[in-house]
Design a protein around this motif. Sequence first.
Motif, short mmCIF file in Angstrom:
data_model
loop_
_atom_site.label_atom_id
_atom_site.label_comp_id
_atom_site.label_asym_id
_atom_site.label_seq_id
_atom_site.Cartn_x
_atom_site.Cartn_y
_atom_site.Cartn_z
N LYS A 197 7.66 39.29 37.22
CA LYS A 197 7.83 40.22 38.33
C LYS A 197 8.56 41.44 37.80
O LYS A 197 9.45 41.31 36.95
N ILE A 198 8.19 42.59 38.30
CA ILE A 198 8.86 43.82 37.90
C ILE A 198 9.46 44.46 39.15
O ILE A 198 8.78 44.55 40.19
N ARG A 199 10.73 44.86 39.06
CA ARG A 199 11.35 45.59 40.18
C ARG A 199 10.74 46.97 40.25
O ARG A 199 10.73 47.70 39.27
N SER B 3 1.64 50.54 42.56
CA SER B 3 0.73 51.45 41.88
C SER B 3 1.39 52.84 41.72
O SER B 3 1.31 53.44 40.64
N ASN B 4 2.07 53.30 42.76
CA ASN B 4 2.73 54.62 42.67
C ASN B 4 3.86 54.60 41.65
O ASN B 4 4.03 55.55 40.88
N TRP B 5 4.61 53.49 41.65
CA TRP B 5 5.71 53.34 40.67
C TRP B 5 5.14 53.45 39.26
O TRP B 5 5.65 54.20 38.42
N ALA B 6 4.06 52.71 39.00
CA ALA B 6 3.49 52.69 37.64
C ALA B 6 2.96 54.06 37.25
O ALA B 6 3.10 54.48 36.09
N SER B 7 2.38 54.79 38.20
CA SER B 7 1.78 56.07 37.81
C SER B 7 2.84 57.13 37.50
O SER B 7 2.52 58.16 36.93
N ASN B 8 4.11 56.85 37.87
CA ASN B 8 5.17 57.83 37.57
C ASN B 8 6.06 57.42 36.40
O ASN B 8 7.07 58.07 36.14
N LEU B 9 5.73 56.32 35.72
CA LEU B 9 6.61 55.84 34.64
C LEU B 9 6.64 56.80 33.46
O LEU B 9 5.61 57.38 33.09
N LYS B 10 7.84 56.91 32.86
CA LYS B 10 7.99 57.77 31.67
C LYS B 10 8.78 57.00 30.61
O LYS B 10 9.57 56.10 30.96
N ILE B 11 8.62 57.41 29.37
CA ILE B 11 9.39 56.79 28.28
C ILE B 11 10.88 56.94 28.60
O ILE B 11 11.32 58.01 29.02
N GLY B 12 11.63 55.85 28.42
CA GLY B 12 13.08 55.88 28.66
C GLY B 12 13.47 55.38 30.04
O GLY B 12 14.65 55.11 30.29
N ASP B 13 12.51 55.23 30.96
CA ASP B 13 12.84 54.74 32.30
C ASP B 13 13.40 53.31 32.20
O ASP B 13 12.89 52.49 31.43
N ALA B 14 14.42 53.04 33.00
CA ALA B 14 14.98 51.68 33.05
C ALA B 14 14.14 50.84 34.01
O ALA B 14 13.68 51.34 35.05
N CYS B 15 13.91 49.57 33.64
CA CYS B 15 13.14 48.66 34.49
C CYS B 15 13.83 47.30 34.48
O CYS B 15 14.67 47.03 33.62
N TYR B 16 13.44 46.46 35.42
CA TYR B 16 13.96 45.09 35.46
C TYR B 16 12.80 44.12 35.54
O TYR B 16 11.91 44.28 36.38
N LEU B 17 12.84 43.12 34.65
CA LEU B 17 11.77 42.11 34.60
C LEU B 17 12.34 40.75 34.96
O LEU B 17 13.47 40.43 34.59
N SER B 18 11.53 39.93 35.60
CA SER B 18 11.95 38.55 35.88
C SER B 18 11.63 37.68 34.67
O SER B 18 10.93 38.11 33.75
N GLU B 19 12.08 36.44 34.72
CA GLU B 19 11.62 35.44 33.77
C GLU B 19 10.10 35.34 33.91
O GLU B 19 9.55 35.68 34.94
N SER B 20 9.48 34.78 32.87
CA SER B 20 8.05 34.55 32.94
C SER B 20 7.79 33.34 33.85
O SER B 20 8.55 32.38 33.82
N ARG B 21 6.75 33.44 34.68
CA ARG B 21 6.46 32.32 35.59
C ARG B 21 5.00 31.92 35.50
O ARG B 21 4.13 32.76 35.30
N LYS B 22 4.77 30.62 35.68
CA LYS B 22 3.40 30.10 35.63
C LYS B 22 2.56 30.77 36.71
O LYS B 22 3.06 31.04 37.80
N SER B 23 1.31 31.04 36.39
CA SER B 23 0.46 31.65 37.39
C SER B 23 -0.81 30.83 37.53
O SER B 23 -0.98 30.09 38.48
#
Length: 235
Positions: A54-56, A90-110
């Motif tokens: 999951k990505i915040r 989708s809007n978040w991803a289209s505005n991403l730039k190098i250096g942006d801080a993000c938060y990722l969850s643990e990996s989860r079974k899908s």
Amino acid sequence: MFFVKKMIMALLGRGFFYPVSVSAVENIGEDFCVVEMHGEALKKVSWNPGEKMKIRIGKRRERSYTPLLVDRDEGKAKFVIYLHHKGPGSNWASNLKIGDACYLSESRKSLSFTPSEEGCIFFGDETTIGVAYALKSAQKNTGSFTFVFEVSSLSSAQQVLERLNMKNSKLVLKNKENSHLVDVQKILSQEISKGINPQLVLMGNSQSMIKIRNGLISLGFPTSQCKMKSYWSSR
Ligand SMILES: Cc1cc2nc3c(=O)[nH]c(=O)nc-3n(C[C@H](O)[C@H](O)[C@H](O)COP(=O)(O)OP(=O)(O)OC[C@H]3O[C@@H](n4cnc5c(N)ncnc54)[C@H](O)[C@@H]3O)c2cc1C
């Protein structure tokens, strides 16, 4: 007291998110971007191909995405994100730039799926190109994969599939009436008849998956050979 307990449970339920930063963004046409993230926590993460993270995407919002790869040596993960331009993820991803801080969850079974020697026929859409790539890359001594994607733009999908070395995938253009699913079903039936007991994986849009599954069942395809995982649904 009850309120505090509820808050703690809510926080636990949402799981732990660790900080990473965007180290590369590659826009592929107008509809896709490949995003690379780096972080110390990615050096310790346990991830199996096909699992999601999951990505915040805002203060109280998160969305599920599937790494193309996770490189623990370099502390790096890569995602291919479909920019459908209709939602905050989708809007978040289209505005991403190098250096942006993000938060990722643990990996989860899908998807609970182990490729077999009989090969696998995979149906999905733009959102499942990442998981398709991850499963294909993990394939070692198992049978081959055949990928069939329903897409909104043939040229955009071709571009990203070429970039990921998956240009042999079969593409079917979506339409509003969903009559393209008849063509998808024909292709899947042909592919099924070429193999001996192939596995079938249906992913992506839930409405499409259900229609395809019901169609194939009516043609006698055994449900035991079919794995399904919905990534989103049309509202
Ligand atoms: C386990 C899992 C793994 C996933 N991995 C990936 C991945 O690697 N890459 C990726 O791109 N996506 C992936 N997805 C799909 C992604 O999480 C969804 O598309 C999600 O809805 C995007 O959030 P959003 O905020 O953009 O849209 P939402 O706020 O969820 O929805 C807003 C509107 O957009 C519509 N919508 C949502 N997705 C689509 C779409 N694909 N096409 C057209 N309309 C849409 C919804 O129906 C709704 O009307 C994954 C989903 C799951 C469950």
